[in-house]
Design a protein around this motif. Structure first.
Motif, PDB file in Angstrom:
ATOM      1  N   ASP A  83       0.837  -1.201   0.000  1.00  0.00           N
ATOM      2  CA  ASP A  83       0.000   0.000   0.000  1.00  0.00           C
ATOM      3  C   ASP A  83       0.870   1.248   0.000  1.00  0.00           C
ATOM      4  N   GLY A  84       0.326   2.330  -0.509  1.00  0.00           N
ATOM      5  CA  GLY A  84       1.082   3.578  -0.589  1.00  0.00           C
ATOM      6  C   GLY A  84       0.929   4.472   0.615  1.00  0.00           C
ATOM      7  N   ASP A  85       0.418   3.921   1.740  1.00  0.00           N
ATOM      8  CA  ASP A  85       0.124   4.762   2.909  1.00  0.00           C
ATOM      9  C   ASP A  85       1.197   4.713   3.986  1.00  0.00           C
ATOM     10  N   ASP A  86       2.323   4.027   3.708  1.00  0.00           N
ATOM     11  CA  ASP A  86       3.454   3.968   4.641  1.00  0.00           C
ATOM     12  C   ASP A  86       3.080   3.321   5.978  1.00  0.00           C
ATOM     13  N   THR A  87       2.230   2.304   5.937  1.00  0.00           N
ATOM     14  CA  THR A  87       1.872   1.592   7.164  1.00  0.00           C
ATOM     15  C   THR A  87       2.683   0.303   7.334  1.00  0.00           C
ATOM     16  N   TYR A  88       3.408  -0.114   6.288  1.00  0.00           N
ATOM     17  CA  TYR A  88       4.199  -1.351   6.352  1.00  0.00           C
ATOM     18  C   TYR A  88       5.679  -1.029   6.180  1.00  0.00           C
ATOM     19  N   PRO A  89       6.539  -1.421   7.123  1.00  0.00           N
ATOM     20  CA  PRO A  89       7.974  -1.170   6.983  1.00  0.00           C
ATOM     21  C   PRO A  89       8.565  -1.946   5.810  1.00  0.00           C
ATOM     22  N   ALA A  90       9.509  -1.314   5.114  1.00  0.00           N
ATOM     23  CA  ALA A  90      10.104  -1.927   3.924  1.00  0.00           C
ATOM     24  C   ALA A  90      11.105  -3.023   4.264  1.00  0.00           C
ATOM     25  N   GLU A  91      11.555  -3.094   5.500  1.00  0.00           N
ATOM     26  CA  GLU A  91      12.642  -4.007   5.845  1.00  0.00           C
ATOM     27  C   GLU A  91      12.286  -5.485   5.665  1.00  0.00           C
ATOM     28  N   TYR A  92      10.998  -5.805   5.611  1.00  0.00           N
ATOM     29  CA  TYR A  92      10.593  -7.206   5.437  1.00  0.00           C
ATOM     30  C   TYR A  92      10.575  -7.624   3.974  1.00  0.00           C
ATOM     31  N   ALA A  93      10.639  -6.664   3.064  1.00  0.00           N
ATOM     32  CA  ALA A  93      10.475  -6.953   1.640  1.00  0.00           C
ATOM     33  C   ALA A  93      11.532  -7.913   1.086  1.00  0.00           C
ATOM     34  N   PRO A  94      12.835  -7.745   1.383  1.00  0.00           N
ATOM     35  CA  PRO A  94      13.823  -8.668   0.802  1.00  0.00           C
ATOM     36  C   PRO A  94      13.563 -10.129   1.150  1.00  0.00           C
ATOM     37  N   GLU A  95      13.156 -10.406   2.371  1.00  0.00           N
ATOM     38  CA  GLU A  95      12.879 -11.795   2.760  1.00  0.00           C
ATOM     39  C   GLU A  95      11.648 -12.328   2.028  1.00  0.00           C
ATOM     40  N   MET A  96      10.629 -11.504   1.875  1.00  0.00           N
ATOM     41  CA  MET A  96       9.436 -11.934   1.154  1.00  0.00           C
ATOM     42  C   MET A  96       9.763 -12.231  -0.305  1.00  0.00           C
ATOM     43  N   VAL A  97      10.575 -11.378  -0.911  1.00  0.00           N
ATOM     44  CA  VAL A  97      10.990 -11.587  -2.301  1.00  0.00           C
ATOM     45  C   VAL A  97      11.836 -12.846  -2.417  1.00  0.00           C
ATOM     46  N   ARG A  98      12.760 -13.039  -1.491  1.00  0.00           N
ATOM     47  CA  ARG A  98      13.626 -14.229  -1.524  1.00  0.00           C
ATOM     48  C   ARG A  98      12.802 -15.510  -1.485  1.00  0.00           C
ATOM     49  N   MET A  99      11.779 -15.547  -0.641  1.00  0.00           N
ATOM     50  CA  MET A  99      10.960 -16.751  -0.513  1.00  0.00           C
ATOM     51  C   MET A  99      10.252 -17.081  -1.829  1.00  0.00           C
ATOM     52  N   ILE A 100       9.831 -16.049  -2.556  1.00  0.00           N
ATOM     53  CA  ILE A 100       9.196 -16.279  -3.856  1.00  0.00           C
ATOM     54  C   ILE A 100      10.221 -16.755  -4.870  1.00  0.00           C
ATOM     55  N   LEU A 101      11.351 -16.067  -4.983  1.00  0.00           N
ATOM     56  CA  LEU A 101      12.351 -16.393  -5.989  1.00  0.00           C
ATOM     57  C   LEU A 101      12.997 -17.760  -5.740  1.00  0.00           C
ATOM     58  N   ASP A 102      13.076 -18.184  -4.483  1.00  0.00           N
ATOM     59  CA  ASP A 102      13.638 -19.502  -4.157  1.00  0.00           C
ATOM     60  C   ASP A 102      12.611 -20.619  -4.255  1.00  0.00           C
ATOM     61  N   GLY A 103      11.378 -20.281  -4.621  1.00  0.00           N
ATOM     62  CA  GLY A 103      10.344 -21.297  -4.783  1.00  0.00           C
ATOM     63  C   GLY A 103       9.752 -21.808  -3.487  1.00  0.00           C
ATOM     64  N   GLU A 104       9.934 -21.058  -2.395  1.00  0.00           N
ATOM     65  CA  GLU A 104       9.396 -21.499  -1.109  1.00  0.00           C
ATOM     66  C   GLU A 104       7.917 -21.171  -0.951  1.00  0.00           C
ATOM     67  N   ALA A 105       7.365 -20.344  -1.829  1.00  0.00           N
ATOM     68  CA  ALA A 105       5.962 -19.959  -1.719  1.00  0.00           C
ATOM     69  C   ALA A 105       5.482 -19.409  -3.048  1.00  0.00           C
ATOM     70  N   ASP A 106       4.170 -19.482  -3.249  1.00  0.00           N
ATOM     71  CA  ASP A 106       3.533 -18.806  -4.384  1.00  0.00           C
ATOM     72  C   ASP A 106       2.966 -17.461  -3.958  1.00  0.00           C
ATOM     73  N   MET A 107       2.632 -17.357  -2.666  1.00  0.00           N
ATOM     74  CA  MET A 107       2.171 -16.084  -2.114  1.00  0.00           C
ATOM     75  C   MET A 107       2.684 -15.966  -0.687  1.00  0.00           C
ATOM     76  N   VAL A 108       3.322 -14.841  -0.397  1.00  0.00           N
ATOM     77  CA  VAL A 108       3.813 -14.573   0.953  1.00  0.00           C
ATOM     78  C   VAL A 108       3.011 -13.403   1.512  1.00  0.00           C
ATOM     79  N   ASN A 109       2.362 -13.629   2.643  1.00  0.00           N
ATOM     80  CA  ASN A 109       1.571 -12.575   3.293  1.00  0.00           C
ATOM     81  C   ASN A 109       2.383 -11.904   4.392  1.00  0.00           C
ATOM     82  N   GLY A 110       2.346 -10.584   4.414  1.00  0.00           N
ATOM     83  CA  GLY A 110       2.895  -9.862   5.554  1.00  0.00           C
ATOM     84  C   GLY A 110       1.840  -9.842   6.653  1.00  0.00           C
ATOM     85  N   ASP A 111       2.049 -10.633   7.679  1.00  0.00           N
ATOM     86  CA  ASP A 111       1.040 -10.867   8.713  1.00  0.00           C
ATOM     87  C   ASP A 111       1.060  -9.762   9.762  1.00  0.00           C
TER      88      ASP A 111
END
Length: 316
Positions: A83-111
């Protein structure tokens, strides 16, 4: 080099969009950042472009319409939606991207709900609404997703290019989750901090009207994805009503040999027919849904083979 796309749907987010773009450029320097402006009346598009984002416009109002265009127009190996409202910190993004690119998930939710959401969110009934939606979906679809309506997600290319977007508004998050559960996509979740909107930034989510749309979407998708359970429940209700109305008529007939209450008998028979029709409709639609799942699996297999072929051609 695998391509990562950051997708930011925006409507009147001039207070925060520049910071959001800069934050994700910092943590994902290799990614292309797209801001889709959904008829903003402020400087959202201008500020996003100044921050280095690729700005596109979606003239059909609603988050679902924006995501439909994003998924159709952008090609990548991993899609990060935020979202564009700055409610989610960006620091979690690299791990979420890694999980997708490594085939560990089809969808990663920021819980959010396992972290700071319930203490940070100040809007009345939002906490209750999130619990209600989570409980309904987990119960109806026999799953255990902790955050159904998060706006912080990463997707694989296979999910994005095979997901039929039907919703127009904020109910799109519910639709994505149910689709992933029904089609057996691999869902992973990581707890993420949530912070309330900064001063001057206003939420576009209407607690009551959008909440009602989400609940309607849940029951609509339950009917579509699990028709036998849906129509079977309706058949059971009709059958119980038929039995309750028929019992006094039947007992009186056994005692006296007479049927003095014909209207009650007619209504009970009508409910019985409704029960039979609902049961048969549920069985037929269940076969249709199972066939659709088979075709979807074949389509997904063909899509993945095409993607591997294209990757092989590029490596040459």
């Amino acid at each position: 080099m695998k391509k990562v796309a950051v997708l930011i749907p925006c409507y009147n987010e001039e207070k925060t969009v520049q910071k959001v773009v800069e934050d994700y450029r910092r943590v994902l320097p290799q990614a292309e950042i797209y801001v889709y402006d959904n008829n903003s009346t402020d400087k959202t598009a201008e500020l996003a472009a100044q921050a280095g984002a690729i700005v596109r416009r979606e003239y059909r109002q609603g988050k679902g319409n924006v995501i439909r265009s994003m998924f159709r127009q952008i090609d990548a190996d991993c899609y990060l939606m935020i979202d564009g409202d700055d409610t989610y910190p960006a620091e979690y993004a690299p791990e979420m991207v890694r999980m997708i690119l490594d085939g560990e998930a089809d969808m990663v939710n920021g819980d959010r709900l396992s972290s700071t959401y319930f203490t940070e969110n100040k809007r009345l009934f939002h906490n209750t609404g999130n619990r209600l939606v989570r409980g309904l979906i987990n119960h109806l679809f026999h799953t255990d997703v902790r955050d159904i309506m998060t706006g912080y997600r990463a997707f694989s290319r296979g999910f994005v290019k095979t997901f039929p977007v039907l919703s127009r508004g904020f109910e799109i998050e519910t639709e994505m989750t149910i689709h992933a559960v029904d089609k057996n996509f691999l869902i992973r979740e990581i707890p993420v901090d949530y912070r309330d909107r900064p001063q001057g930034s206003v939420s576009k989510l209407n607690t009551y009207s959008d909440g009602a749309k989400v609940l309607c979407t849940i029951f609509r998708l339950y009917k579509d994805y699990k028709p036998f359970a849906f129509f079977g429940a309706a058949a059971l209700i009709f059958l119980l009503l038929a039995v309750l109305l028929f019992l006094p008529v039947g007992l009186e007939f056994l005692r006296t040999g007479l049927v003095p209450r014909f209207p009650t008998l007619i209504v009970s028979v009508t409910f019985g027919l409704c029960a039979l029709l609902s049961f048969v409709a549920g069985m037929i639609l269940d076969v249709v849904v199972k066939k659709h799942r088979q075709l979807f699996e074949l389509m997904l297999t063909m899509f993945e083979e095409e993607a591997r072929h294209e990757a092989g051609e590029m490596d040459r």
